[in-house]
Scaffold this active site. Structure first.
Site, PDB file in Angstrom:
ATOM      1  N   LYS A   1      21.070  78.133  17.682  1.00 36.80           N
ATOM      2  CA  LYS A   1      21.379  79.300  18.344  1.00 36.80           C
ATOM      3  C   LYS A   1      23.020  79.263  18.575  1.00 36.80           C
ATOM      4  O   LYS A   1      23.545  80.013  18.123  1.00 36.80           O
ATOM      5  CB  LYS A   1      21.067  78.975  19.754  1.00 36.80           C
ATOM      6  CG  LYS A   1      19.689  79.182  20.530  1.00 36.80           C
ATOM      7  CD  LYS A   1      19.439  79.079  21.529  1.00 36.80           C
ATOM      8  CE  LYS A   1      19.012  77.693  21.933  1.00 36.80           C
ATOM      9  NZ  LYS A   1      18.503  76.762  21.110  1.00 36.80           N
TER      10      LYS A   1
ATOM     11  N   VAL B   1      24.894  77.513  16.564  1.00 36.60           N
ATOM     12  CA  VAL B   1      26.264  78.111  14.671  1.00 36.60           C
ATOM     13  C   VAL B   1      25.582  79.646  14.823  1.00 36.60           C
ATOM     14  O   VAL B   1      27.083  80.200  14.790  1.00 36.60           O
ATOM     15  CB  VAL B   1      24.921  77.529  14.238  1.00 36.60           C
ATOM     16  CG1 VAL B   1      25.484  78.267  12.569  1.00 36.60           C
ATOM     17  CG2 VAL B   1      25.232  75.628  13.950  1.00 36.60           C
TER      18      VAL B   1
ATOM     19  N   LYS C   1      28.252  78.884  27.550  1.00 36.46           N
ATOM     20  CA  LYS C   1      27.274  78.772  27.937  1.00 36.46           C
ATOM     21  C   LYS C   1      26.701  78.098  29.141  1.00 36.46           C
ATOM     22  O   LYS C   1      27.434  77.316  30.179  1.00 36.46           O
ATOM     23  CB  LYS C   1      27.352  77.302  26.627  1.00 36.46           C
ATOM     24  CG  LYS C   1      25.947  75.953  27.408  1.00 36.46           C
ATOM     25  CD  LYS C   1      24.865  76.129  25.859  1.00 36.46           C
ATOM     26  CE  LYS C   1      23.750  74.899  26.706  1.00 36.46           C
ATOM     27  NZ  LYS C   1      22.663  75.692  25.616  1.00 36.46           N
TER      28      LYS C   1
ATOM     29  N   GLU D   1      25.032  81.922  25.513  1.00 36.46           N
ATOM     30  CA  GLU D   1      23.804  80.987  25.135  1.00 36.46           C
ATOM     31  C   GLU D   1      23.056  80.224  25.907  1.00 36.46           C
ATOM     32  O   GLU D   1      23.357  79.287  26.971  1.00 36.46           O
ATOM     33  CB  GLU D   1      24.151  80.136  23.620  1.00 36.46           C
ATOM     34  CG  GLU D   1      23.459  79.661  23.168  1.00 36.46           C
ATOM     35  CD  GLU D   1      23.761  78.209  22.491  1.00 36.46           C
ATOM     36  OE1 GLU D   1      24.701  78.049  22.134  1.00 36.46           O
ATOM     37  OE2 GLU D   1      22.901  77.255  22.337  1.00 36.46           O
ATOM     38  N   GLY D   2      21.501  80.232  25.626  1.00 41.05           N
ATOM     39  CA  GLY D   2      20.782  79.316  27.059  1.00 41.05           C
ATOM     40  C   GLY D   2      20.202  78.157  26.621  1.00 41.05           C
ATOM     41  O   GLY D   2      21.017  78.225  24.571  1.00 41.05           O
ATOM     42  N   ALA D   3      20.341  77.421  27.537  1.00 41.38           N
ATOM     43  CA  ALA D   3      19.815  76.015  27.630  1.00 41.38           C
ATOM     44  C   ALA D   3      17.932  76.383  26.832  1.00 41.38           C
ATOM     45  O   ALA D   3      17.268  76.894  26.907  1.00 41.38           O
ATOM     46  CB  ALA D   3      19.352  75.342  28.343  1.00 41.38           C
TER      47      ALA D   3
ATOM     48  N   PRO E   1      21.218  81.134   6.400  1.00 44.41           N
ATOM     49  CA  PRO E   1      20.553  80.065   5.157  1.00 44.41           C
ATOM     50  C   PRO E   1      21.765  79.072   5.636  1.00 44.41           C
ATOM     51  O   PRO E   1      22.470  78.643   6.375  1.00 44.41           O
ATOM     52  CB  PRO E   1      21.175  80.695   3.900  1.00 44.41           C
ATOM     53  CG  PRO E   1      22.945  81.288   4.340  1.00 44.41           C
ATOM     54  CD  PRO E   1      22.385  82.106   5.585  1.00 44.41           C
TER      55      PRO E   1
HETATM   56  N1  LIG Z   1      22.438  78.001   9.162  1.00 44.30           N
HETATM   57  C1  LIG Z   1      23.447  76.567   9.269  1.00 44.30           C
HETATM   58  N2  LIG Z   1      23.338  76.075   8.380  1.00 44.30           N
HETATM   59  C2  LIG Z   1      23.547  74.288   8.517  1.00 44.30           C
HETATM   60  N3  LIG Z   1      23.529  74.025   9.875  1.00 44.30           N
HETATM   61  C3  LIG Z   1      22.945  74.436  10.870  1.00 44.30           C
HETATM   62  C4  LIG Z   1      22.941  75.569  10.599  1.00 44.30           C
HETATM   63  N4  LIG Z   1      21.981  76.396  11.842  1.00 44.30           N
HETATM   64  C5  LIG Z   1      21.790  75.073  12.432  1.00 44.30           C
HETATM   65  N5  LIG Z   1      22.517  73.916  12.377  1.00 44.30           N
HETATM   66  C6  LIG Z   1      22.255  72.608  12.298  1.00 44.30           C
HETATM   67  O1  LIG Z   1      21.191  72.913  13.049  1.00 44.30           O
HETATM   68  C7  LIG Z   1      21.491  71.465  13.994  1.00 44.30           C
HETATM   69  C8  LIG Z   1      20.898  72.753  15.585  1.00 44.30           C
HETATM   70  O2  LIG Z   1      21.179  73.879  15.379  1.00 44.30           O
HETATM   71  P1  LIG Z   1      22.061  74.139  17.203  1.00 44.30           P
HETATM   72  O3  LIG Z   1      22.820  73.268  17.466  1.00 44.30           O
HETATM   73  O4  LIG Z   1      23.218  75.423  16.649  1.00 44.30           O
HETATM   74  O5  LIG Z   1      20.797  75.289  17.821  1.00 44.30           O
HETATM   75  P2  LIG Z   1      20.938  75.271  18.951  1.00 44.30           P
HETATM   76  O6  LIG Z   1      19.527  75.731  19.268  1.00 44.30           O
HETATM   77  O7  LIG Z   1      21.660  75.476  19.906  1.00 44.30           O
HETATM   78  O8  LIG Z   1      20.247  73.732  19.604  1.00 44.30           O
HETATM   79  P3  LIG Z   1      19.812  73.368  21.503  1.00 44.30           P
HETATM   80  O9  LIG Z   1      19.003  73.841  21.902  1.00 44.30           O
HETATM   81  O10 LIG Z   1      20.770  71.866  21.847  1.00 44.30           O
HETATM   82  O11 LIG Z   1      21.125  73.907  22.161  1.00 44.30           O
HETATM   83  C9  LIG Z   1      23.592  71.269  14.442  1.00 44.30           C
HETATM   84  O12 LIG Z   1      22.865  70.250  13.876  1.00 44.30           O
HETATM   85  C10 LIG Z   1      23.325  72.540  13.619  1.00 44.30           C
HETATM   86  O13 LIG Z   1      24.271  71.849  12.459  1.00 44.30           O
HETATM   87 MG   LIG Z   2      22.979  75.431  21.191  1.00 40.44          MG
END
Ligand SMILES: Nc1ncnc2c1ncn2[C@@H]1O[C@H](COP(=O)(O)OP(=O)(O)OP(=O)(O)O)[C@@H](O)[C@H]1O
Ligand SMILES: [Mg+2]
Length: 207
Positions: free
Chosen positions: A16, A18, A33, A99-101, A183
């Site tokens: 989310k 990213v 957030k 962004e939601g948790a 990707p």
């Molecule tokens: N497209 C991508 N390419 C490389 N790494 C990625 C990609 N998408 C996510 N990641 C990696 O995966 C991990 C989780 O991604 P992210 O933090 O975006 O998830 P989230 O859904 O926001 O998590 P949370 O619930 O903690 O907020 C991070 O380490 C992030 O860098």
């Molecule tokens: Mg996140």
């Protein structure tokens, strides 16, 4: 009325932040957030500051909780209560990316679920989904929970390796747009994310 998107996902750690960083950078949006649970690692706002590029602006979180667990439990441990009245969209100019948790049915308190707060904001939701095994069920359940609250769904964005069968099943049964797939990026930085965002995400559907 505020323009922008809620970025939610089928689980924690699905990508989310990213995606939200890519979207905020692309739109030149403000990123918010509302509830950050877990401060030991780099926070989501810090990640967005690093990945979104200069066009995005990161707003302060409303609740910053140190404990990395469900917000309702993190708040209880820290002697706080998350109240709906404080979780209002920040005022200001330009689109918002919120962004939601975790996922949509994550509790914010003993009486409040994340999706119930989403419903009050009137922003369309983007659902970030995995492409790995189990994603069809988790994503369709997430879409049902959003639809049950009459939250507009902008579409589903996938994160990870292509899986045409899963992606097709989700968008067909869910009857929602496929917004593209990010990707796995190596390295992951502001430049690679901005480039992947415009080449892999259907930005024409995210005005
Ligand atoms: N497209 C991508 N390419 C490389 N790494 C990625 C990609 N998408 C996510 N990641 C990696 O995966 C991990 C989780 O991604 P992210 O933090 O975006 O998830 P989230 O859904 O926001 O998590 P949370 O619930 O903690 O907020 C991070 O380490 C992030 O860098
Ligand atoms: Mg996140």
């Amino acid at each position: 009325m505020t323009a922008g998107y809620i970025v939610t996902g089928i689980d924690t750690g699905v990508g989310k932040t990213v995606f939200a960083a890519g979207l905020a950078g692309h739109l030149g949006a403000r990123y918010w957030k509302p509830v950050q649970a877990g401060l030991a690692e780099e926070t989501d706002s810090e990640v967005v500051r690093r990945l979104a590029g200069r066009r995005a602006q990161v707003l302060p979180e409303t609740y910053r909780l140190a404990t990395p667990c469900s917000p309702h439990e993190a708040a209880r441990i820290e002697g706080e209560t998350i109240v709906a009245e404080r979780l209002v969209l920040p005022s200001g100019e330009g689109p918002l990316v919120v962004e939601g948790a975790g996922g949509v049915l994550v509790p914010l308190s003993d009486t409040l679920l994340t999706a119930d707060r989403f419903a009050s904001w009137g922003l369309p939701a983007v659902v970030v989904a995995r492409t790995t095994l189990g994603t069809i069920n988790h994503t369709l359940l997430t879409l049902e929970a959003l639809k049950a609250r009459e939250i507009t769904i902008a579409g589903v964005v996938f994160s990870g390796d292509e899986n045409i069968a899963s992606e097709t099943a989700i968008t067909r049964f869910g009857a929602v747009p496929h917004l593209g797939r990010l990707p796995h990026l190596v390295p992951l930085d502001a430049e690679t994310l901005a480039a992947a965002f415009v080449s892999h995400i259907r930005t024409e559907l995210l005005g």
